[in-house]
Design a protein around this motif. Structure first.
Motif, PDB file in Angstrom:
ATOM      1  N   VAL A 246     -87.863 -20.257 -13.212  1.00  0.00           N
ATOM      2  CA  VAL A 246     -87.581 -20.195 -14.635  1.00  0.00           C
ATOM      3  C   VAL A 246     -86.701 -21.387 -14.982  1.00  0.00           C
ATOM      4  CG1 VAL A 246     -86.469 -18.857 -16.450  1.00  0.00           C
ATOM      5  CG2 VAL A 246     -87.708 -17.688 -14.628  1.00  0.00           C
ATOM      6  N   ARG A 247     -87.015 -22.060 -16.073  1.00  0.00           N
ATOM      7  CA  ARG A 247     -86.215 -23.204 -16.509  1.00  0.00           C
ATOM      8  C   ARG A 247     -85.422 -22.806 -17.741  1.00  0.00           C
ATOM      9  NH1 ARG A 247     -88.407 -28.948 -15.970  1.00  0.00           N
ATOM     10  NH2 ARG A 247     -86.180 -29.128 -16.137  1.00  0.00           N
ATOM     11  N   PHE A 248     -84.133 -22.664 -17.563  1.00  0.00           N
ATOM     12  CA  PHE A 248     -83.245 -22.338 -18.672  1.00  0.00           C
ATOM     13  C   PHE A 248     -82.786 -23.617 -19.342  1.00  0.00           C
ATOM     14  CE2 PHE A 248     -82.505 -18.726 -15.722  1.00  0.00           C
ATOM     15  CZ  PHE A 248     -82.967 -17.723 -16.557  1.00  0.00           C
ATOM     16  N   THR A 249     -82.428 -23.514 -20.621  1.00  0.00           N
ATOM     17  CA  THR A 249     -81.909 -24.681 -21.322  1.00  0.00           C
ATOM     18  C   THR A 249     -80.523 -25.023 -20.788  1.00  0.00           C
ATOM     19  OG1 THR A 249     -80.813 -23.424 -23.074  1.00  0.00           O
ATOM     20  CG2 THR A 249     -83.143 -24.017 -23.429  1.00  0.00           C
ATOM     21  N   SER A 250     -80.108 -26.238 -21.009  1.00  0.00           N
ATOM     22  CA  SER A 250     -78.774 -26.673 -20.590  1.00  0.00           C
ATOM     23  C   SER A 250     -77.701 -25.868 -21.304  1.00  0.00           C
ATOM     24  CB  SER A 250     -78.593 -28.161 -20.876  1.00  0.00           C
ATOM     25  OG  SER A 250     -79.504 -28.909 -20.117  1.00  0.00           O
ATOM     26  N   GLU A 251     -77.900 -25.624 -22.580  1.00  0.00           N
ATOM     27  CA  GLU A 251     -76.922 -24.848 -23.347  1.00  0.00           C
ATOM     28  C   GLU A 251     -76.778 -23.442 -22.767  1.00  0.00           C
ATOM     29  OE1 GLU A 251     -75.808 -24.348 -27.971  1.00  0.00           O
ATOM     30  OE2 GLU A 251     -77.913 -24.024 -27.480  1.00  0.00           O
ATOM     31  N   PHE A 252     -77.887 -22.824 -22.362  1.00  0.00           N
ATOM     32  CA  PHE A 252     -77.854 -21.494 -21.752  1.00  0.00           C
ATOM     33  C   PHE A 252     -77.084 -21.530 -20.436  1.00  0.00           C
ATOM     34  CE2 PHE A 252     -79.448 -18.247 -18.921  1.00  0.00           C
ATOM     35  CZ  PHE A 252     -79.378 -17.109 -19.706  1.00  0.00           C
TER      36      PHE A 252
ATOM     37  N   LYS B 238     -70.375 -31.680 -25.304  1.00  0.00           N
ATOM     38  CA  LYS B 238     -71.686 -31.063 -25.497  1.00  0.00           C
ATOM     39  C   LYS B 238     -72.758 -32.132 -25.396  1.00  0.00           C
ATOM     40  CE  LYS B 238     -70.390 -27.180 -28.369  1.00  0.00           C
ATOM     41  NZ  LYS B 238     -70.666 -26.436 -29.593  1.00  0.00           N
ATOM     42  N   GLY B 239     -73.840 -31.769 -24.723  1.00  0.00           N
ATOM     43  CA  GLY B 239     -74.971 -32.668 -24.569  1.00  0.00           C
ATOM     44  C   GLY B 239     -76.201 -32.121 -25.257  1.00  0.00           C
ATOM     45  N   ASP B 240     -77.354 -32.568 -24.811  1.00  0.00           N
ATOM     46  CA  ASP B 240     -78.612 -32.092 -25.372  1.00  0.00           C
ATOM     47  C   ASP B 240     -78.782 -30.609 -25.060  1.00  0.00           C
ATOM     48  OD1 ASP B 240     -81.377 -32.783 -26.519  1.00  0.00           O
ATOM     49  OD2 ASP B 240     -81.856 -31.748 -24.631  1.00  0.00           O
ATOM     50  N   GLN B 241     -79.090 -29.821 -26.094  1.00  0.00           N
ATOM     51  CA  GLN B 241     -79.183 -28.365 -25.941  1.00  0.00           C
ATOM     52  C   GLN B 241     -80.263 -27.941 -24.967  1.00  0.00           C
ATOM     53  OE1 GLN B 241     -79.755 -26.928 -29.906  1.00  0.00           O
ATOM     54  NE2 GLN B 241     -77.580 -26.999 -30.397  1.00  0.00           N
ATOM     55  N   LEU B 242     -81.371 -28.662 -24.948  1.00  0.00           N
ATOM     56  CA  LEU B 242     -82.500 -28.238 -24.125  1.00  0.00           C
ATOM     57  C   LEU B 242     -82.441 -28.736 -22.689  1.00  0.00           C
ATOM     58  CD1 LEU B 242     -85.436 -28.631 -26.654  1.00  0.00           C
ATOM     59  CD2 LEU B 242     -84.197 -26.555 -26.007  1.00  0.00           C
ATOM     60  N   SER B 243     -82.274 -30.040 -22.522  1.00  0.00           N
ATOM     61  CA  SER B 243     -82.464 -30.576 -21.173  1.00  0.00           C
ATOM     62  C   SER B 243     -81.407 -31.569 -20.722  1.00  0.00           C
ATOM     63  CB  SER B 243     -83.839 -31.240 -21.080  1.00  0.00           C
ATOM     64  OG  SER B 243     -83.916 -32.296 -22.015  1.00  0.00           O
TER      65      SER B 243
ATOM     66  N   LYS C 270     -71.688 -42.719 -21.596  1.00  0.00           N
ATOM     67  CA  LYS C 270     -72.138 -43.940 -22.266  1.00  0.00           C
ATOM     68  C   LYS C 270     -73.587 -44.260 -21.909  1.00  0.00           C
ATOM     69  CE  LYS C 270     -67.564 -45.931 -22.603  1.00  0.00           C
ATOM     70  NZ  LYS C 270     -66.638 -46.935 -22.087  1.00  0.00           N
ATOM     71  N   SER C 271     -73.973 -43.998 -20.654  1.00  0.00           N
ATOM     72  CA  SER C 271     -75.351 -44.272 -20.244  1.00  0.00           C
ATOM     73  C   SER C 271     -76.256 -43.047 -20.391  1.00  0.00           C
ATOM     74  CB  SER C 271     -75.384 -44.768 -18.800  1.00  0.00           C
ATOM     75  OG  SER C 271     -74.876 -43.782 -17.932  1.00  0.00           O
ATOM     76  N   ASP C 272     -75.666 -41.871 -20.571  1.00  0.00           N
ATOM     77  CA  ASP C 272     -76.439 -40.639 -20.740  1.00  0.00           C
ATOM     78  C   ASP C 272     -75.838 -39.815 -21.881  1.00  0.00           C
ATOM     79  OD1 ASP C 272     -77.902 -38.324 -20.592  1.00  0.00           O
ATOM     80  OD2 ASP C 272     -77.395 -37.857 -18.517  1.00  0.00           O
ATOM     81  N   PRO C 273     -76.220 -40.116 -23.110  1.00  0.00           N
ATOM     82  CA  PRO C 273     -75.625 -39.409 -24.262  1.00  0.00           C
ATOM     83  C   PRO C 273     -75.997 -37.927 -24.334  1.00  0.00           C
ATOM     84  CG  PRO C 273     -77.394 -40.861 -24.983  1.00  0.00           C
ATOM     85  CD  PRO C 273     -77.185 -41.119 -23.523  1.00  0.00           C
ATOM     86  N   ASP C 274     -76.951 -37.474 -23.524  1.00  0.00           N
ATOM     87  CA  ASP C 274     -77.357 -36.071 -23.518  1.00  0.00           C
ATOM     88  C   ASP C 274     -76.553 -35.225 -22.527  1.00  0.00           C
ATOM     89  OD1 ASP C 274     -79.325 -36.674 -25.372  1.00  0.00           O
ATOM     90  OD2 ASP C 274     -80.831 -37.050 -23.834  1.00  0.00           O
ATOM     91  N   LEU C 275     -75.626 -35.833 -21.824  1.00  0.00           N
ATOM     92  CA  LEU C 275     -74.871 -35.196 -20.754  1.00  0.00           C
ATOM     93  C   LEU C 275     -73.874 -34.157 -21.263  1.00  0.00           C
ATOM     94  CD1 LEU C 275     -74.266 -35.402 -17.642  1.00  0.00           C
ATOM     95  CD2 LEU C 275     -72.435 -36.969 -18.274  1.00  0.00           C
ATOM     96  N   TRP C 276     -73.866 -32.990 -20.606  1.00  0.00           N
ATOM     97  CA  TRP C 276     -72.852 -31.959 -20.822  1.00  0.00           C
ATOM     98  C   TRP C 276     -71.767 -32.148 -19.775  1.00  0.00           C
ATOM     99  CZ3 TRP C 276     -72.953 -27.635 -24.152  1.00  0.00           C
ATOM    100  CH2 TRP C 276     -74.131 -27.444 -24.872  1.00  0.00           C
TER     101      TRP C 276
END
Length: 114
Positions: free
Chosen positions: A4-10, A31-36, A88-94
C-alpha cells in the motif's frame, strides 16, 4: 507482493500520532508535497543527540528508515543546515522532528511506520 502506498502527509501524521501516543513530541519543521514528497526525520532522545533518518527502498519493494551519516550527529546547527540545504534542491521535502524517551522507542516508531 503488493504494498500500500500512503501519501507523505499521511505518513507524517501517523508518525506524529504514534510518537505523541507514546509520550514523545513530534514537530513538522517543514511541509512538503502532500502526495509524494520525500521525508527526512530528525530523531532525538530527550532533546539531545539528533540524527537524521531517511526512507530508502529495499530489494523486496518495501521501505525502511536509515540514518544518514554526516559526521554531524548530535549537532543541532549542522543538522538544521543539512536539511535546509536539501530543501533548496528538493522543494517537495518534508522534515519531521521526533523527540522520544529512548533509542528503543525511536527504533520502534521507525519500524512501525516503514
Amino acid at each position: 507482493m503488493s504494498f500500500v502506498r500512503f501519501t507523505s502527509e499521511f505518513r507524517v501524521s501517523a508518525l506524529q500520532k504514534l510518537t505523541e501516543a507514546q509520550g514523545g513530541f513530534a514537530t513538522v519543521l517543514r511541509k512538503g508535497d502532500q502526495l509524494s514528497g520525500a521525508i527526512l526525520l530528525v530523531g532525538q532522545i530527550k532533546g539531545s543527540d539528533p540524527v537524521i533518518y531517511e526512507r530508502f527502498p529495499e530489494l523486496d519493494g518495501s521501505f525502511s528508515w536509515h540514518p544518514i551519516i554526516l559526521g554531524v550527529e548530535g549537532n543541532d546547527t549542522e543538522i538544521t543546515k543539512y536539511w535546509k540545504s536539501r530543501t533548496k534542491s528538493d522543494p517537495d521535502l518534508w522534515v519531521l522532528e521526533l523527540d522520544v524517551a529512548s533509542k528503543e522507542r525511536l527504533n520502534g516508531l521507525l519500524v512501525a511506520e516503514s
